[in-house]
Design a protein around this motif. Structure first.
Motif, PDB file in Angstrom:
ATOM      1  N   GLY A  40      -3.042  22.196  10.536  1.00  0.00           N
ATOM      2  CA  GLY A  40      -1.734  22.222   9.904  1.00  0.00           C
ATOM      3  C   GLY A  40      -0.590  21.739  10.779  1.00  0.00           C
ATOM      4  N   TYR A  41      -0.887  21.046  11.863  1.00  0.00           N
ATOM      5  CA  TYR A  41       0.174  20.555  12.732  1.00  0.00           C
ATOM      6  C   TYR A  41       0.903  19.386  12.065  1.00  0.00           C
ATOM      7  CZ  TYR A  41      -2.223  23.306  16.283  1.00  0.00           C
ATOM      8  OH  TYR A  41      -2.805  24.330  16.970  1.00  0.00           O
ATOM      9  N   LYS A  42       2.179  19.265  12.367  1.00  0.00           N
ATOM     10  CA  LYS A  42       3.016  18.224  11.767  1.00  0.00           C
ATOM     11  C   LYS A  42       2.776  16.892  12.464  1.00  0.00           C
ATOM     12  CE  LYS A  42       7.785  16.921  10.957  1.00  0.00           C
ATOM     13  NZ  LYS A  42       9.178  17.235  11.215  1.00  0.00           N
ATOM     14  N   ARG A  43       2.417  15.880  11.683  1.00  0.00           N
ATOM     15  CA  ARG A  43       2.207  14.535  12.243  1.00  0.00           C
ATOM     16  C   ARG A  43       3.558  13.853  12.359  1.00  0.00           C
ATOM     17  NH1 ARG A  43      -1.809  11.468   8.984  1.00  0.00           N
ATOM     18  NH2 ARG A  43      -0.086  11.263   7.549  1.00  0.00           N
ATOM     19  N   VAL A  44       3.884  13.360  13.556  1.00  0.00           N
ATOM     20  CA  VAL A  44       5.161  12.689  13.772  1.00  0.00           C
ATOM     21  C   VAL A  44       4.995  11.185  13.979  1.00  0.00           C
ATOM     22  CG1 VAL A  44       6.341  14.729  14.645  1.00  0.00           C
ATOM     23  CG2 VAL A  44       5.120  13.253  16.247  1.00  0.00           C
ATOM     24  N   SER A  45       3.755  10.756  14.226  1.00  0.00           N
ATOM     25  CA  SER A  45       3.506   9.327  14.407  1.00  0.00           C
ATOM     26  C   SER A  45       2.047   9.047  14.067  1.00  0.00           C
ATOM     27  CB  SER A  45       3.797   8.914  15.851  1.00  0.00           C
ATOM     28  OG  SER A  45       3.531   7.546  16.033  1.00  0.00           O
ATOM     29  N   ASN A  46       1.822   7.900  13.436  1.00  0.00           N
ATOM     30  CA  ASN A  46       0.456   7.532  13.089  1.00  0.00           C
ATOM     31  C   ASN A  46       0.344   6.021  13.024  1.00  0.00           C
ATOM     32  OD1 ASN A  46      -2.234   8.318  12.277  1.00  0.00           O
ATOM     33  ND2 ASN A  46      -1.725   7.449  10.282  1.00  0.00           N
ATOM     34  N   GLN A  47      -0.670   5.491  13.703  1.00  0.00           N
ATOM     35  CA  GLN A  47      -0.911   4.052  13.699  1.00  0.00           C
ATOM     36  C   GLN A  47      -2.419   3.857  13.605  1.00  0.00           C
ATOM     37  OE1 GLN A  47       0.391   2.133  17.282  1.00  0.00           O
ATOM     38  NE2 GLN A  47      -0.088   0.099  16.539  1.00  0.00           N
ATOM     39  N   GLU A  48      -2.876   3.380  12.452  1.00  0.00           N
ATOM     40  CA  GLU A  48      -4.300   3.159  12.242  1.00  0.00           C
ATOM     41  C   GLU A  48      -4.546   1.792  11.603  1.00  0.00           C
ATOM     42  OE1 GLU A  48      -6.955   6.436  10.917  1.00  0.00           O
ATOM     43  OE2 GLU A  48      -5.049   7.448  10.536  1.00  0.00           O
ATOM     44  N   PRO A  49      -4.297   0.717  12.327  1.00  0.00           N
ATOM     45  CA  PRO A  49      -4.569  -0.599  11.749  1.00  0.00           C
ATOM     46  C   PRO A  49      -6.071  -0.824  11.607  1.00  0.00           C
ATOM     47  CG  PRO A  49      -4.036  -0.818  14.057  1.00  0.00           C
ATOM     48  CD  PRO A  49      -3.831   0.630  13.704  1.00  0.00           C
ATOM     49  N   PHE A  50      -6.443  -1.740  10.728  1.00  0.00           N
ATOM     50  CA  PHE A  50      -7.859  -2.067  10.561  1.00  0.00           C
ATOM     51  C   PHE A  50      -8.426  -2.609  11.876  1.00  0.00           C
ATOM     52  CE2 PHE A  50     -11.300  -4.966   9.274  1.00  0.00           C
ATOM     53  CZ  PHE A  50     -12.136  -4.033   8.679  1.00  0.00           C
ATOM     54  N   VAL A  51      -7.604  -3.407  12.561  1.00  0.00           N
ATOM     55  CA  VAL A  51      -7.964  -3.921  13.882  1.00  0.00           C
ATOM     56  C   VAL A  51      -6.796  -3.630  14.818  1.00  0.00           C
ATOM     57  CG1 VAL A  51      -8.487  -5.988  15.237  1.00  0.00           C
ATOM     58  CG2 VAL A  51      -9.380  -5.770  12.928  1.00  0.00           C
ATOM     59  N   GLY A  52      -7.072  -3.004  15.933  1.00  0.00           N
ATOM     60  CA  GLY A  52      -6.022  -2.715  16.903  1.00  0.00           C
ATOM     61  C   GLY A  52      -6.089  -1.286  17.402  1.00  0.00           C
ATOM     62  N   ASP A  53      -5.116  -0.937  18.236  1.00  0.00           N
ATOM     63  CA  ASP A  53      -5.055   0.408  18.811  1.00  0.00           C
ATOM     64  C   ASP A  53      -4.803   1.439  17.706  1.00  0.00           C
ATOM     65  OD1 ASP A  53      -5.287  -0.857  21.238  1.00  0.00           O
ATOM     66  OD2 ASP A  53      -3.195  -0.552  21.820  1.00  0.00           O
TER      67      ASP A  53
END
Length: 109
Positions: A40-53
């Motif tokens: 239940g932690y609050k997500r403040v940033s998310n980056q999930e490209p198909f290709v990449g970091d």
């Protein structure tokens, strides 16, 4: 795994490095991310490209930070937990070092 304690021997940060080459493959980032989100932690940033970091950052109710980082083209997965007090101390020291570096450079000029 690295544990960081303050001068009172209180745990301030845990830095986890996982080589997931043989065990979990590409799904390890998503797996650990789901474990954190179930808490239940609050997500403040998310980056999930198909290709990449791949990167995600969470904040706990007490202000502590959890970061998951899976660099592209790497078998590394890093999970860092840092208390709010540790982050404050770390950022203050970084600023002090920058000021000292500028002062040293200016004195040599």
């Amino acid at each position: 795994m690295t544990y960081i304690f303050n001068s009172d021997d209180a745990l301030q940060a845990v830095l986890v490095h996982i080589d997931h080459r043989d065990k979990m493959g590409n799904e390890s980032f998503k797996k650990f991310k789901s474990y954190i989100e179930k808490r239940g932690y609050k997500r403040v940033s998310n980056q999930e490209p198909f290709v990449g970091d791949q990167y995600a950052e969470y904040v706990t109710p007490t202000g502590d930070h959890i970061e998951i980082n899976a660099p592209h083209m790497s078998f590394d997965l890093n999970i860092d937990y840092q208390t709010a007090a540790f982050m404050k101390t770390f950022n203050t020291r970084q600023q002090q070092q920058k000021i000292e570096k500028r002062n040293t450079e200016a004195a040599q000029f």
